[in-house]
Write a protein that holds these residues in place. Sequence first.
Motif, PDB file in Angstrom:
ATOM      1  N   ILE A 234       0.865  -1.177   0.000  1.00  0.00           N
ATOM      2  CA  ILE A 234       0.000   0.000   0.000  1.00  0.00           C
ATOM      3  C   ILE A 234       0.901   1.226   0.000  1.00  0.00           C
ATOM      4  N   ILE A 235       0.567   2.202  -0.802  1.00  0.00           N
ATOM      5  CA  ILE A 235       1.314   3.459  -0.788  1.00  0.00           C
ATOM      6  C   ILE A 235       0.351   4.590  -0.457  1.00  0.00           C
ATOM      7  N   THR A 236       0.888   5.651   0.107  1.00  0.00           N
ATOM      8  CA  THR A 236       0.052   6.805   0.425  1.00  0.00           C
ATOM      9  C   THR A 236       0.828   8.082   0.178  1.00  0.00           C
ATOM     10  N   ALA A 237       0.126   9.090  -0.287  1.00  0.00           N
ATOM     11  CA  ALA A 237       0.694  10.412  -0.542  1.00  0.00           C
ATOM     12  C   ALA A 237      -0.472  11.354  -0.799  1.00  0.00           C
ATOM     13  N   ARG A 238      -0.172  12.639  -0.870  1.00  0.00           N
ATOM     14  CA  ARG A 238      -1.222  13.607  -1.174  1.00  0.00           C
ATOM     15  C   ARG A 238      -1.643  13.543  -2.636  1.00  0.00           C
ATOM     16  N   ASN A 239      -0.672  13.259  -3.520  1.00  0.00           N
ATOM     17  CA  ASN A 239      -0.934  13.282  -4.954  1.00  0.00           C
ATOM     18  C   ASN A 239      -0.895  11.883  -5.550  1.00  0.00           C
ATOM     19  N   LEU A 240      -1.529  11.726  -6.694  1.00  0.00           N
ATOM     20  CA  LEU A 240      -1.569  10.447  -7.383  1.00  0.00           C
ATOM     21  C   LEU A 240      -0.170  10.001  -7.778  1.00  0.00           C
ATOM     22  N   PRO A 241       0.044   8.700  -7.933  1.00  0.00           N
ATOM     23  CA  PRO A 241       1.362   8.202  -8.352  1.00  0.00           C
ATOM     24  C   PRO A 241       1.775   8.770  -9.704  1.00  0.00           C
ATOM     25  N   GLU A 242       3.108   8.855  -9.910  1.00  0.00           N
ATOM     26  CA  GLU A 242       3.624   9.322 -11.192  1.00  0.00           C
ATOM     27  C   GLU A 242       3.185   8.407 -12.325  1.00  0.00           C
ATOM     28  N   GLU A 243       3.181   7.111 -12.055  1.00  0.00           N
ATOM     29  CA  GLU A 243       2.762   6.123 -13.037  1.00  0.00           C
ATOM     30  C   GLU A 243       1.786   5.160 -12.371  1.00  0.00           C
ATOM     31  N   GLU A 244       0.767   4.765 -13.108  1.00  0.00           N
ATOM     32  CA  GLU A 244      -0.214   3.831 -12.546  1.00  0.00           C
ATOM     33  C   GLU A 244       0.392   2.442 -12.480  1.00  0.00           C
ATOM     34  N   ASN A 245       0.257   1.802 -11.323  1.00  0.00           N
ATOM     35  CA  ASN A 245       0.758   0.445 -11.127  1.00  0.00           C
ATOM     36  C   ASN A 245      -0.345  -0.371 -10.479  1.00  0.00           C
ATOM     37  N   PRO A 246      -0.940  -1.306 -11.219  1.00  0.00           N
ATOM     38  CA  PRO A 246      -2.068  -2.077 -10.672  1.00  0.00           C
ATOM     39  C   PRO A 246      -1.691  -2.942  -9.481  1.00  0.00           C
ATOM     40  N   ASN A 247      -0.390  -3.146  -9.257  1.00  0.00           N
ATOM     41  CA  ASN A 247       0.052  -3.961  -8.135  1.00  0.00           C
ATOM     42  C   ASN A 247       0.180  -3.171  -6.832  1.00  0.00           C
ATOM     43  N   LEU A 248      -0.003  -1.854  -6.920  1.00  0.00           N
ATOM     44  CA  LEU A 248       0.078  -1.001  -5.742  1.00  0.00           C
ATOM     45  C   LEU A 248      -1.313  -0.524  -5.339  1.00  0.00           C
ATOM     46  N   ASN A 249      -1.571  -0.540  -4.055  1.00  0.00           N
ATOM     47  CA  ASN A 249      -2.845  -0.063  -3.523  1.00  0.00           C
ATOM     48  C   ASN A 249      -2.627   1.337  -2.970  1.00  0.00           C
ATOM     49  N   PHE A 250      -3.283   2.324  -3.564  1.00  0.00           N
ATOM     50  CA  PHE A 250      -3.031   3.725  -3.237  1.00  0.00           C
ATOM     51  C   PHE A 250      -4.115   4.295  -2.333  1.00  0.00           C
ATOM     52  N   ILE A 251      -3.685   4.956  -1.251  1.00  0.00           N
ATOM     53  CA  ILE A 251      -4.594   5.672  -0.355  1.00  0.00           C
ATOM     54  C   ILE A 251      -4.185   7.142  -0.361  1.00  0.00           C
TER      55      ILE A 251
END
Length: 263
Positions: A40-57
């Motif tokens: 799982i990754i978290t940040a204020r902004n969306l990831p630089e590149e979309e990665n379906p293996n990462l779960n973004f909050i």
Amino acid sequence: MTQFNFNNELSGKIALVTGGTKGAGKAIAERLIQAGATVIITARNLPEEENPNLNFIPADLSTLKGTQKVVEDILERYGRLDILINNLGSSETPGGGFAVLTDEDWESTLRTNLLAPVRLDRGFLPQMIDQGSGVIIHIASIQGRLPLYDSTLPYAAAKAGLINYSKSLSNEVSPKGIRVLTVSPGWIMTTSAARMMERIAESSKGTVEQATQSVMDALGGIPFGRPAKPEEVAEFVGFLVSPRAGYLTGTEYVIDGGTIPTI
């Protein structure tokens, strides 16, 4: 002798990487995926590149509300967290030394670089203690030992505090099965750092290589001759959270190519 499968050594583990959308955080997240973890990754902004293996909050971890959201979302969805990489860190204060810094400069820097990991640790540790296992990595900085007072005084102070806190926390929770470690990188050549070198080169009418050397000179030199690559930091973090590092806790590891000139 215990045999490890490096490709799947984190299979079944749930990991969180803060600030995981770019730079070293992104590289760490990808390294943990390669080892078989659910990441799982978290940040204020969306990831630089979309990665379906990462779960973004999406969350602003400089706020209490943001850290609470991340803790609640992860525990509700996954039921636990095994690996916490407190990678988030930033400095947005102006140059000019102590005289130009306001209370807000200090407070915002401390919230992001010190209070965010403290709050996340506090949120996940009770569950880790209940299960009797877990790994917490605090990504600090060599500025905790080698501050650049002109431009990043609050950041350096916050990272020094994080290093001290990390050691204290390890003394408390290591007997309960939780390993706590600090990684202090020097200069990392991230995408944003590379863009900065291009801007310096353009403004000085020089080359990117000359701009890079000027920054290394400002740091007092890097004996290895170059900044770190994000993947090099990620590879070491991948080792630290693995079963291969099962006896390591309470230690700060410096990755700086020899920048710090003292022992």
